[in-house]
Design a protein around this motif. Structure first.
Motif, mmCIF file in Angstrom:
data_model
loop_
_atom_site.group_PDB
_atom_site.id
_atom_site.type_symbol
_atom_site.label_atom_id
_atom_site.label_comp_id
_atom_site.label_asym_id
_atom_site.label_seq_id
_atom_site.Cartn_x
_atom_site.Cartn_y
_atom_site.Cartn_z
ATOM 1 N N SER A 11 81.425 -49.275 60.708
ATOM 2 C CA SER A 11 80.401 -49.338 61.744
ATOM 3 C C SER A 11 80.220 -50.780 62.254
ATOM 4 O O SER A 11 80.172 -51.024 63.462
ATOM 5 N N PHE A 12 80.166 -51.740 61.330
ATOM 6 C CA PHE A 12 79.973 -53.134 61.757
ATOM 7 C C PHE A 12 81.249 -53.720 62.381
ATOM 8 O O PHE A 12 81.164 -54.549 63.282
ATOM 9 N N SER A 13 82.413 -53.278 61.904
ATOM 10 C CA SER A 13 83.653 -53.767 62.535
ATOM 11 C C SER A 13 83.699 -53.317 63.988
ATOM 12 O O SER A 13 84.066 -54.088 64.876
ATOM 13 N N ARG A 14 83.325 -52.056 64.220
ATOM 14 C CA ARG A 14 83.323 -51.531 65.597
ATOM 15 C C ARG A 14 82.307 -52.267 66.450
ATOM 16 O O ARG A 14 82.518 -52.511 67.637
ATOM 17 N N ALA A 15 81.181 -52.606 65.833
ATOM 18 C CA ALA A 15 80.091 -53.237 66.588
ATOM 19 C C ALA A 15 80.372 -54.710 66.898
ATOM 20 O O ALA A 15 79.799 -55.264 67.847
ATOM 21 N N ALA A 16 81.256 -55.321 66.114
ATOM 22 C CA ALA A 16 81.416 -56.786 66.153
ATOM 23 C C ALA A 16 81.569 -57.401 67.549
ATOM 24 O O ALA A 16 80.858 -58.361 67.883
ATOM 25 N N ALA A 65 75.427 -78.262 54.958
ATOM 26 C CA ALA A 65 76.438 -78.158 53.892
ATOM 27 C C ALA A 65 77.796 -78.610 54.404
ATOM 28 O O ALA A 65 78.136 -78.385 55.556
ATOM 29 N N ARG A 66 78.566 -79.236 53.504
ATOM 30 C CA ARG A 66 79.871 -79.763 53.923
ATOM 31 C C ARG A 66 80.973 -78.692 53.873
ATOM 32 O O ARG A 66 81.869 -78.680 54.696
ATOM 33 N N HIS A 67 80.867 -77.786 52.901
ATOM 34 C CA HIS A 67 81.909 -76.771 52.724
ATOM 35 C C HIS A 67 81.230 -75.403 52.819
ATOM 36 O O HIS A 67 80.408 -75.060 51.973
ATOM 37 N N ILE A 68 81.561 -74.652 53.889
ATOM 38 C CA ILE A 68 80.840 -73.388 54.129
ATOM 39 C C ILE A 68 81.784 -72.201 53.979
ATOM 40 O O ILE A 68 82.858 -72.158 54.594
ATOM 41 N N THR A 69 81.361 -71.228 53.177
ATOM 42 C CA THR A 69 82.123 -69.995 53.011
ATOM 43 C C THR A 69 81.373 -68.863 53.698
ATOM 44 O O THR A 69 80.169 -68.689 53.466
ATOM 45 N N ALA A 70 82.085 -68.114 54.535
ATOM 46 C CA ALA A 70 81.472 -66.981 55.236
ATOM 47 C C ALA A 70 82.025 -65.690 54.641
ATOM 48 O O ALA A 70 83.246 -65.521 54.554
ATOM 49 N N LEU A 71 81.124 -64.797 54.217
ATOM 50 C CA LEU A 71 81.567 -63.542 53.578
ATOM 51 C C LEU A 71 80.995 -62.345 54.308
ATOM 52 O O LEU A 71 79.814 -62.344 54.680
ATOM 53 N N ASP A 72 81.819 -61.338 54.508
ATOM 54 C CA ASP A 72 81.328 -60.091 55.105
ATOM 55 C C ASP A 72 82.195 -58.929 54.639
ATOM 56 O O ASP A 72 83.374 -59.114 54.331
ATOM 57 N N ILE A 73 81.589 -57.740 54.625
ATOM 58 C CA ILE A 73 82.340 -56.538 54.206
ATOM 59 C C ILE A 73 83.176 -55.982 55.355
ATOM 60 O O ILE A 73 84.119 -55.226 55.134
ATOM 61 N N ALA A 74 82.832 -56.367 56.602
ATOM 62 C CA ALA A 74 83.489 -55.791 57.778
ATOM 63 C C ALA A 74 84.557 -56.740 58.330
ATOM 64 O O ALA A 74 84.232 -57.814 58.854
ATOM 65 N N PRO A 75 85.837 -56.367 58.237
ATOM 66 C CA PRO A 75 86.896 -57.249 58.748
ATOM 67 C C PRO A 75 86.697 -57.591 60.223
ATOM 68 O O PRO A 75 86.983 -58.715 60.644
ATOM 69 N N GLY A 76 86.194 -56.626 60.997
ATOM 70 C CA GLY A 76 85.982 -56.870 62.435
ATOM 71 C C GLY A 76 84.975 -57.981 62.677
ATOM 72 O O GLY A 76 85.115 -58.778 63.624
ATOM 73 N N MET A 77 83.947 -58.043 61.856
ATOM 74 C CA MET A 77 82.953 -59.109 61.980
ATOM 75 C C MET A 77 83.592 -60.460 61.672
ATOM 76 O O MET A 77 83.367 -61.457 62.377
ATOM 77 N N LEU A 78 84.418 -60.507 60.629
ATOM 78 C CA LEU A 78 85.059 -61.779 60.259
ATOM 79 C C LEU A 78 86.002 -62.266 61.353
ATOM 80 O O LEU A 78 86.076 -63.472 61.619
#
Ligand SMILES: C[S@@+](CC[C@H](N)C(=O)[O-])C[C@H]1O[C@@H](n2cnc3c(N)ncnc32)[C@H](O)[C@@H]1O
Length: 274
Positions: A11-16, A65-78
């Protein structure tokens, strides 16, 4: 509630691609959280954004922050987050579930999450896991919708049809406070907020929720297409909320929470986190 993680990712990948065009409440909440950071934090070495979505907020963590990690369950969002990060401020993109965080202990100084943890089954488990990932003295800043979010829509559906959930259940503020008390964190701040958004028609609201990807994704959701008659009943029920200006309100009730892992770990806090 049991959350269907595959349905969420889809759902979130489609919405991205269109998410940012309608995420006005999410932007407001995010800005309130950034103000908390701006008011108190020294820049830190490492930060993690859980449920980063399109990365709009993640990018704004750059001054903190100097080093930022972004995490998400939806590949489309990433994918959209990568496109949005034109300056390359995000060091790492990770596709994973917030309930199975793939990091080692004491890796982050700051964990951030805005409007994502409501999609988790066990918030207590996420709190324990984030506690493990934080360095001593590290902070966890998150926002989460609570009980009265979309109450008008929920009541309108309930009156039209009782069999299925059409709107997700959100935690109550009391349940949230209880979870925080039971967690090993120190609570620095818990701010309860209510934002109202107004629409001319119910369709405008439901279309916006669909564009956000914020569909109903618990196991008791309506699996078959809801009949037109029930849909019209729901829309007619919603009319009871129309205000004097002729607009339909939608409530966004949420909490912004700042937590800290104690800088010195005592035997009690260590035991509580295990
Ligand atoms: C409403 S959006 C918020 C996005 C972003 N934080 C913002 O404020 O714009 C929720 C995000 O959480 C992600 N999400 C939902 N459940 C998740 C989970 N279990 N683990 C990681 N990400 C999740 C969704 O894919 C979506 O990108």
């Amino acid at each position: 509630m049991t959350v269907d993680k595959k349905a969420i990712a889809l759902s979130f990948s489609r919405a991205a691609p269109r998410y940012d065009s309608v995420a006005r409440v999410q932007r407001q909440v995010g800005d309130a959280m950034l103000a908390v950071l701006a008011g108190s934090a020294q820049p830190v070495e490492t930060a993690l954004d859980i449920g980063c979505g399109t990365g709009t907020l993640t990018i704004k963590l750059a001054p903190f922050a100097r080093h930022i990690t972004a995490l998400d369950i939806a590949p489309g969002m990433l994918s959209v987050a990568k496109q949005n990060d034109r300056q390359g401020v995000i060091s790492e993109f990770v596709c994973a579930d917030a309930e199975q965080l793939p990091f080692s202990a004491e890796q982050f100084d700051l964990v951030f999450s805005s409007f994502a943890l409501q999609w988790c089954d066990e918030l207590a488990q996420v709190l324990a896991d984030v506690y493990r990932l934080l360095k001593p003295g590290g902070r966890f800043l998150f926002s989460i919708p609570v009980e009265n979010t979309l109450r008008e829509l929920k009541l309108s559906w309930q009156k039209a049809e009782n069999r299925y959930h059409h709107v997700n259940d959100f935690l109550s503020v009391v349940q949230l406070q209880t979870l925080l008390v039971q967690s090993p964190f120190q609570t620095l701040q818990l701010k309860e907020c209510l934002d109202m958004v107004y629409y001319e028609t119910v369709r405008e609201l439901t279309r916006e929720l669909k564009t956000l990807g914020a569909h109903q994704v618990t196991s008791n959701r309506a699996h078959s297409l809801t009949g037109k008659k029930t849909l019209f009943k729901m829309m007619s029920n919603y009319e009871h909320f129309r205000n004097h200006q002729g607009m339909l309100p939608a409530s966004w009730h949420y909490c912004v929470i700042a937590l800290q892992k104690p800088a010195t770990i005592t035997p009690e806090t260590k035991e509580a986190s295990q």
